[in-house]
Scaffold this motif. Structure first.
Motif, short mmCIF file in Angstrom:
data_model
loop_
_atom_site.label_atom_id
_atom_site.label_comp_id
_atom_site.label_asym_id
_atom_site.label_seq_id
_atom_site.Cartn_x
_atom_site.Cartn_y
_atom_site.Cartn_z
N PRO A 81 -0.11 9.67 -5.95
CA PRO A 81 -1.94 9.16 -5.99
C PRO A 81 -2.19 8.44 -7.11
O PRO A 81 -1.24 7.58 -7.89
CB PRO A 81 -1.72 10.97 -6.44
N GLY A 82 -3.44 7.84 -6.34
CA GLY A 82 -3.58 6.37 -7.09
C GLY A 82 -5.07 5.61 -6.68
O GLY A 82 -5.57 6.22 -5.64
N ASN A 83 -5.41 4.43 -7.37
CA ASN A 83 -6.04 3.65 -6.33
C ASN A 83 -5.04 2.57 -6.15
O ASN A 83 -4.63 1.80 -6.45
CB ASN A 83 -7.03 3.62 -7.70
N TYR A 84 -5.91 1.65 -4.70
CA TYR A 84 -5.36 1.05 -3.97
C TYR A 84 -6.05 0.14 -3.47
O TYR A 84 -6.95 0.26 -3.34
CB TYR A 84 -4.14 1.72 -3.17
N THR A 85 -5.57 -1.17 -2.51
CA THR A 85 -6.48 -2.05 -1.68
C THR A 85 -5.53 -1.98 -0.98
O THR A 85 -4.66 -2.23 -0.71
CB THR A 85 -6.77 -3.18 -2.02
#
Length: 779
Positions: free
Chosen positions: A65-69
């Motif tokens: 889980p998390g924020n990515y590009t």
């Protein structure tokens, strides 16, 4: 078999409910909607990455889980960066649309290819892309799949007239050729220079020459899997081509115009027509007095529907025809027709991807000779397949499926000894497969497979385990191997002992096989084989690939037409040897050899070099012999170079060398009397026919074969913008292209032997030098 189907059914339900974190989607050309293959997909700043498959699909599993590009890179396109936020056990569908650019980044293409080499078991497998078809000199100006197949490792081509492909010791009936999942029973035209496939509609072709996975079955030698592309989803387009050999018309366009993020539909229609039987008198009067009695036509049409989420379905149909007319002797004609549906389903809430096919085809070949006796072979039937793919985690992929085939064979011929052989039979086959691929510590790629074939008409089951693996020794050096069991029911109406025979018919596995072979009881009516193959991949320098493979195929049971039958199999001939009265005989066989392949490819230069050694033998219970396609040494060298402004010039060359095929020597001649009047025949005054005394089967060798082909292509193209680019819409590009292709087949006019006419004592050669000029216009 029933228990196996129940297990598969349970897997289907359980896989739809597996929970895991996953990012997936399709990558398409922003302007045309075309799926992009081998796009590199990476979550920036992490080790999570992959590449798109043949459908433009990518899947990334086990993302924390998390924020990515999400970053997508592809040769010739702008890089796309998309922010992604993911939660635990969440499934995210994220499609990517890339815009083409003028400045091309070569490193991107290399990166995607490098990933594939270390994560897939590509043993005895060659993927042919449309660009590669353009690299080989084209007969008549248009590139053709059959011409490229001839340069692949382990492939032997029997000749320009009635030529067939023999792949690593397997005869043509042992190779399954598929078009969008539908089996094509005769993919090559009688002249041998052209296939039924239009190269402009081919998306890709995968050739598996040995040790193929559990996903494929029903053949004991090789698989050729051809996939067509969709029509243009952005604009109406087409192509017209003409040459001394044939002409072609291709039309395509949108039914519902493509827009990013929306559904679309398209059509594509292709028609090829050969008029060589008429044009040869004008362009090639030096070949058999201008008589080249070959003609054919190929029609293909496809309609495709794509949803915004990536699911898609297509409907296609074809009508292929071929005719050969040797005046006052023999006429052959065959027709192949079919239709089908192919679909890909991407469930919005499931990690399992579903694909399948529903097909029907009909093939009929007729031969007419002066005796007016019927010679025909027909096969028609259906095929239904359903496959499920689940990406369990970052390193594990599981695929399983079901397939059913039903076909009818209608066959009747008279052999060389005037004995009738016939069959009319319905056949059903049901199969299921499991295939599990695991990557262990980024070093070992292991692929375990199991397939079971149920041959209902023969009341036989064939369990077939398969094993494939690759070990990455380092970034440049890899070891690979594969082994498996294979079976098939279908057999050919042509004996492996025949040298030249344009009549290529089919039979289902007969029930009236001999009960014994070589002193042992015959317990199966199937044809069976065991494969083992191993080799190395090596990348010594950037852009250079070296592949070395050794293989063995043990054909433990092969069924053949009995060309030695001279008695009917009835009570009156019960005391005759089986070898002289049975319709069919059983044989065993062995094929082994090795291939060395070198490939060097840049944006301008392409070099392909292959050396193949093959050793093929058959044992019919009486003698061991080499079939007529046992070519020991085969060399192919292909070069292509693009040059000039915007690479508008392209020069291609190919040289092929092959050692001589086996043939049966003539020991002498004698007068053959028919004794039509029985015991009262006066042999001292009756005139007989010419009888031939043969040596042992195929103990001689024909002369070596070699041929050099070249072509030169000049492309003229121009583009103009229609409309203005705004934030809501982009300007439409209108493009036109003219291609002029000059080619020469058999440049130095090598007299390669086709066969020897023993009665007239004359040598018949394959085609001499063939210059050609082709013109095409694309819009």
């Amino acid at each position: 078999m029933r228990r196996f189907i129940l297990i598969l059914t349970g897997l289907i339900f359980s896989f739809f409910s597996i929970a895991q974190t996953q990012i997936r989607g399709f990558v398409n050309d922003k302007e045309t909607g075309e799926p992009l293959i081998s796009v590199t997909i990476q979550l920036s700043g992490t080790s999570f990455g992959t590449y798109t498959d043949q459908n433009g699909l990518y899947v990334i599993n086990d993302v924390p889980p998390g924020n990515y590009t999400l970053v997508a890179k592809y040769y010739g396109y702008d890089t796309a960066s998309i922010p992604i936020s993911i939660e635990s056990q969440e499934l995210i569908n994220q499609n990517v649309y890339l815009k083409s650019q003028s400045q091309q980044i070569k490193a991107v293409q290399v990166s995607a290819a490098a990933i594939r080499k270390t994560t897939e078991v590509t043993i005895s497998e060659t993927t042919i892309q449309p660009k590669q078809l353009q690299r080989i000199p084209s007969v008549g100006g248009e590139p053709d799949l059959v011409q490229y197949l001839q340069v692949l490792p382990g492939v032997v081509f029997s000749g320009d007239q009635g030529g067939q492909l023999y792949i690593r010791g397997g005869s043509p009936v042992m190779n399954r050729v598929m078009l969008d999942g539908l089996t094509v029973y005769n993919p090559f035209h009688s002249i041998g220079l052209f296939s039924v496939f239009d190269s402009d509609i081919i998306k890709r072709a995968d050739v598996y020459s040995a040790g193929f996975s559990a996903e494929f079955g029903g053949r004991i030698s090789a698989i050729v899997d051809v996939e067509t592309r969709d029509g243009n989803m952005a604009k109406f387009a087409g192509k017209v081509n003409t040459s001394p050999f044939n002409s072609k018309l291709l039309l395509e366009g949108p039914l519902r115009k493509y827009k990013p993020g929306e559904g679309s539909s398209s059509f594509i229609v292709s028609y090829k027509n050969s008029y060589l039987d008429r044009s040869s008198r004008l362009f090639y009067p030096y070949i058999n007095d201008g008589i080249m009695p070959f003609s054919f036509s190929d029609l293909f049409a496809k309609v495709s529907f794509n949803s915004a989420g990536g699911s898609r379905v297509s409907f296609f149909g074809f009508d292929f025809n071929d005719n050969v007319n040797f005046e006052n002797t023999t006429q052959y004609d065959w027709g192949s027709r079919g239709m089908g549906m192919k679909f890909l389903l991407i469930p919005g809430v499931s990690r399992t991807i579903v694909d399948g096919t529903i097909n029907y085809s009909d093939y009929l070949i007729n031969q007419q000779e002066g005796d007016n006796k019927p010679r025909k072979s027909g096969i028609n039937g259906y095929n239904v397949s359903l496959n499920f793919t689940n990406f369990i985690n970052k390193h594990d992929e599981f695929k399983f499926g079901l397939e059913t085939n039903g076909f009818r064979t209608d066959f009747e011929i008279f052999n060389a000894l005037d004995r009738r052989i016939s069959q009319f039979q319905n056949t059903t086959e049901i199969s299921g497969f499991l295939n599990y691929r695991k990557v262990i510590e980024d070093k070992l790629v292991l692929e375990l497979g199991f397939r079971i074939q149920r041959y209902a008409s023969l009341q036989e089951n064939s369990p077939e385990p398969r094993l494939r693996m690759k070990y990455n020794i380092n970034k440049k050096f890899r070891f690979k191997a594969a082994a498996g069991l294979y079976s098939q029911n279908l057999m050919s109406a042509v004996s492996d002992k025949d040298v030249v025979n344009l009549f290529y018919g089919f039979l289902s596995g007969p029930e009236n096989l001999p009960t014994e072979f070589d002193g042992a009881e015959v317990t199966s009516k199937l044809q069976k084989a065991r494969h083992i193959v191993a080799g190395f991949e090596f990348d010594p320098i950037p852009l250079l690939e070296v592949n070395i493979e050794g293989y063995a195929k043990d054909f433990t049971q092969v069924t053949n037409i009995n060309r030695d039958k001279i008695f009917d199999n009835n009570r009156a001939n019960s005391d005759r040897p089986d070898a002289l009265k049975q319709d069919y005989i059983i044989e065993t066989g062995l094929a082994y050899g090795y291939d060395v392949t070198l490939k060097y490819e840049t944006t301008k230069l392409y070099v392909w070099m292959v050396y193949s050694y093959n050793n093929v033998s058959r044992y019919d219970g009486i003698r061991t012999y080499q079939p007529h396609f046992d070519r020991r040494h085969n060399i192919n060298i292909v070069t292509s170079y693009d040059f000039g402004a915007e690479k508008s010039w392209s020069a291609n060359a190919r040289w092929n060398f092959g050692s001589g095929f086996p043939f049966t020597l003539t020991q002498g001649f004698y007068e053959l009397l028919s004794f039509a009047d029985g015991a009262t025949t006066d042999y001292t005054t009756d005139n007989g026919e010419l009888g031939i005394l043969y040596a042992e089967l195929n103990t001689g060798r024909l002369p070596y074969y070699h041929r050099f082909d070249v072509s030169l292509k000049k492309t003229f193209k121009w583009e103009k913008q229609k409309g203005e680019e705004t934030e809501e819409a982009e300007a439409t590009t209108i493009s036109r292209k003219i291609e002029i292709i000059g080619s020469i087949t058999n440049v130095y006019n090598r007299a390669n032997i086709f066969y020897f006419n023993r009665v007239e004592y004359t040598r018949v050669n394959q085609l001499p030098i063939l210059p050609s000029l082709s013109l095409s216009y694309s819009f």
